[in-house]
Design a protein around this motif. Structure first.
Motif, mmCIF file in Angstrom:
data_model
loop_
_atom_site.group_PDB
_atom_site.id
_atom_site.type_symbol
_atom_site.label_atom_id
_atom_site.label_comp_id
_atom_site.label_asym_id
_atom_site.label_seq_id
_atom_site.Cartn_x
_atom_site.Cartn_y
_atom_site.Cartn_z
ATOM 1 N N TYR A 138 -4.571 3.470 -10.345
ATOM 2 C CA TYR A 138 -5.300 2.507 -9.512
ATOM 3 C C TYR A 138 -6.754 2.944 -9.349
ATOM 4 O O TYR A 138 -7.671 2.120 -9.350
ATOM 5 C CB TYR A 138 -4.599 2.374 -8.159
ATOM 6 C CG TYR A 138 -5.125 1.263 -7.274
ATOM 7 C CD1 TYR A 138 -5.602 0.073 -7.812
ATOM 8 C CD2 TYR A 138 -5.116 1.396 -5.886
ATOM 9 C CE1 TYR A 138 -6.066 -0.950 -6.996
ATOM 10 C CE2 TYR A 138 -5.574 0.379 -5.067
ATOM 11 C CZ TYR A 138 -6.056 -0.789 -5.629
ATOM 12 O OH TYR A 138 -6.518 -1.803 -4.819
ATOM 13 N N SER A 139 -6.960 4.251 -9.247
ATOM 14 C CA SER A 139 -8.335 4.750 -9.076
ATOM 15 C C SER A 139 -9.208 4.334 -10.262
ATOM 16 O O SER A 139 -10.378 4.005 -10.101
ATOM 17 C CB SER A 139 -8.358 6.268 -8.891
ATOM 18 O OG SER A 139 -8.107 6.932 -10.119
ATOM 19 N N SER A 163 -13.324 3.706 -2.613
ATOM 20 C CA SER A 163 -11.869 3.521 -2.636
ATOM 21 C C SER A 163 -11.240 4.362 -3.738
ATOM 22 O O SER A 163 -10.176 4.960 -3.562
ATOM 23 C CB SER A 163 -11.508 2.054 -2.878
ATOM 24 O OG SER A 163 -11.915 1.271 -1.788
ATOM 25 N N ARG A 194 0.698 4.523 -2.569
ATOM 26 C CA ARG A 194 0.372 5.843 -2.023
ATOM 27 C C ARG A 194 1.494 6.863 -2.236
ATOM 28 O O ARG A 194 1.250 8.054 -2.289
ATOM 29 C CB ARG A 194 0.071 5.736 -0.523
ATOM 30 C CG ARG A 194 -1.280 5.092 -0.237
ATOM 31 C CD ARG A 194 -1.465 4.777 1.243
ATOM 32 N NE ARG A 194 -2.764 4.175 1.471
ATOM 33 C CZ ARG A 194 -3.844 4.844 1.858
ATOM 34 N NH1 ARG A 194 -3.776 6.143 2.083
ATOM 35 N NH2 ARG A 194 -4.999 4.231 2.040
ATOM 36 N N GLU A 220 0.825 -1.220 0.000
ATOM 37 C CA GLU A 220 0.000 0.000 0.000
ATOM 38 C C GLU A 220 0.855 1.264 0.000
ATOM 39 O O GLU A 220 0.571 2.227 -0.701
ATOM 40 C CB GLU A 220 -0.885 -0.066 1.249
ATOM 41 C CG GLU A 220 -1.899 1.032 1.383
ATOM 42 C CD GLU A 220 -3.050 0.898 0.405
ATOM 43 O OE1 GLU A 220 -3.842 1.839 0.346
ATOM 44 O OE2 GLU A 220 -3.146 -0.122 -0.292
ATOM 45 N N CYS A 268 -1.475 6.130 -7.905
ATOM 46 C CA CYS A 268 -2.759 6.378 -7.229
ATOM 47 C C CYS A 268 -3.846 6.657 -8.261
ATOM 48 O O CYS A 268 -4.956 6.117 -8.194
ATOM 49 C CB CYS A 268 -2.664 7.579 -6.279
ATOM 50 S SG CYS A 268 -1.730 7.261 -4.786
ATOM 51 N N TYR A 325 -8.133 7.304 -3.531
ATOM 52 C CA TYR A 325 -6.873 7.363 -4.292
ATOM 53 C C TYR A 325 -6.815 8.610 -5.180
ATOM 54 O O TYR A 325 -5.745 9.189 -5.360
ATOM 55 C CB TYR A 325 -6.685 6.088 -5.112
ATOM 56 C CG TYR A 325 -6.194 4.952 -4.249
ATOM 57 C CD1 TYR A 325 -4.845 4.807 -3.946
ATOM 58 C CD2 TYR A 325 -7.088 4.055 -3.684
ATOM 59 C CE1 TYR A 325 -4.391 3.800 -3.127
ATOM 60 C CE2 TYR A 325 -6.638 3.030 -2.848
ATOM 61 C CZ TYR A 325 -5.287 2.904 -2.578
ATOM 62 O OH TYR A 325 -4.846 1.907 -1.754
#
Length: 321
Positions: free
Chosen positions: A210-211, A222, A201, A197, A207, A226
């Motif tokens: 991944y979003s 979630s 981050r 993680e 981020c 992100y």
């Protein structure tokens, strides 16, 4: 039953000696289906047979080759050379194939091979037992070779297996949008989740990427978390802020907030780099759909044309359809 026989044939890949050994192993088993499902190369009889009859008869050189290359899903001579530090990969692979040593050719030109599943499970088990300290370095070496030779997805997989988070993150940075355009959401999600993680981050671009994976799998809360992390790092970077606005517009669309879709998408189009065709296509598509629903058909048509044009130039299958 016949299902177990079919499963067993698949598991042993039709290998006759493997089927005989499996039959030996099955004597006295209560749960045959469970046994078949769990049949692996480290299972007692099979491990003994393959270990003694096959591995035990190889020269030390071939044995080392087999163990070191067992971390691979598929093998090719230059990659084997990178892992063994030798130059005889091609000859060794051809000799193994000639000797029927549990090796299948994957192409007509005999460039790529793979080991039988049960055999490779045994090899990996032996590698862990005998040279456990080498495994990480082998994965790292494989990752480097794949990255340098134009196989980034394989490079990511081995970097993750090596626990080389920085390399895996660098590679994911480069290939996520391409794989996303090809619809490889599940594969990408698995890789991102394999990263610690803290690594995700610490990288705003990861981020953001991944979003999108979270948005596309309807994990909106979630995704917003992100996006917020990406946004706090993106201040002053107009093009990146534009990309984040596209993501937020997409979420607004999923939530049925037409006004927010148009506002965020227009904001995105004003910030995005001209050459960022994928993001521009998505933003224009959002404006088009939102205007269509609001009965503004001229504006909708204009935006959808722009979306189609950008998508065709960017090779984005999601939008271009």
């Amino acid at each position: 039953g016949s299902e177990d026989v079919a499963a067993l044939t698949a598991r042993t890949e039709g290998w006759i000696a493997g089927l005989q050994l499996a039959a030996l192993s099955m004597q006295g088993q209560q749960d045959l289906s469970g046994f078949v499902a769990n049949l692996t190369g480290s299972h007692e009889y099979i491990a003994d047979y393959l270990g003694d009859e096959v591995l035990g008869r190889q020269s030390e050189k071939v044995r080392t080759f087999l163990l070191h290359t067992s971390i691979l899903e598929r093998l090719t001579a230059p990659l084997c050379n990178a892992l063994t530090g030798r130059t005889d990969g091609r000859e060794t692979l051809l000799a193994l194939e000639r000797g029927n040593l549990f090796l299948d050719s994957l192409d007509a030109s005999r460039q790529w091979y793979r080991y039988h599943r049960l055999f490779v499970e045994l090899l990996r088990h032996r590698l862990d037992t005998e040279h456990g300290d080498r495994v990480t370095a082998l994965h790292r070496q494989a990752s480097r070779w794949y990255a340098e030779n134009g196989y980034p997805a394989d490079a990511v997989r081995h970097a993750l297996d090596a626990g080389d988070w920085a390399s895996a993150a660098d590679l994911l940075d480069q290939i996520t949008s391409d794989l996303l355009n090809q619809g490889q959401v599940t594969t990408l999600l698995g890789w991102y989740r394999a990263l610690p993680e803290t690594v995700v981050r610490s990288r705003p671009q990861l981020c953001y990427q991944y979003s999108w994976l979270l948005i596309l799998t309807e994990q909106i809360e979630s995704a917003l978390e992100y996006l917020a992390m990406a946004e706090s790092a993106a201040q002053g970077d107009a093009a990146f802020m534009g990309q984040i606005a596209v993501s937020r517009a997409h979420i607004a669309r999923l939530r049925g907030d037409g006004r927010a879709v148009v506002e965020l998408s227009q904001k995105a189009l004003s910030l995005l780099a001209e050459e960022d065709l994928t993001s521009r296509a998505v933003a224009a598509l959002n404006v088009g759909i939102a205007n269509w629903y609001r009965g503004r058909l001229d504006q909708a048509e204009h935006a959808l044309d722009e979306a189609r044009h950008a998508a065709a130039r960017s090779g984005n299958d999601y939008v271009h359809a």
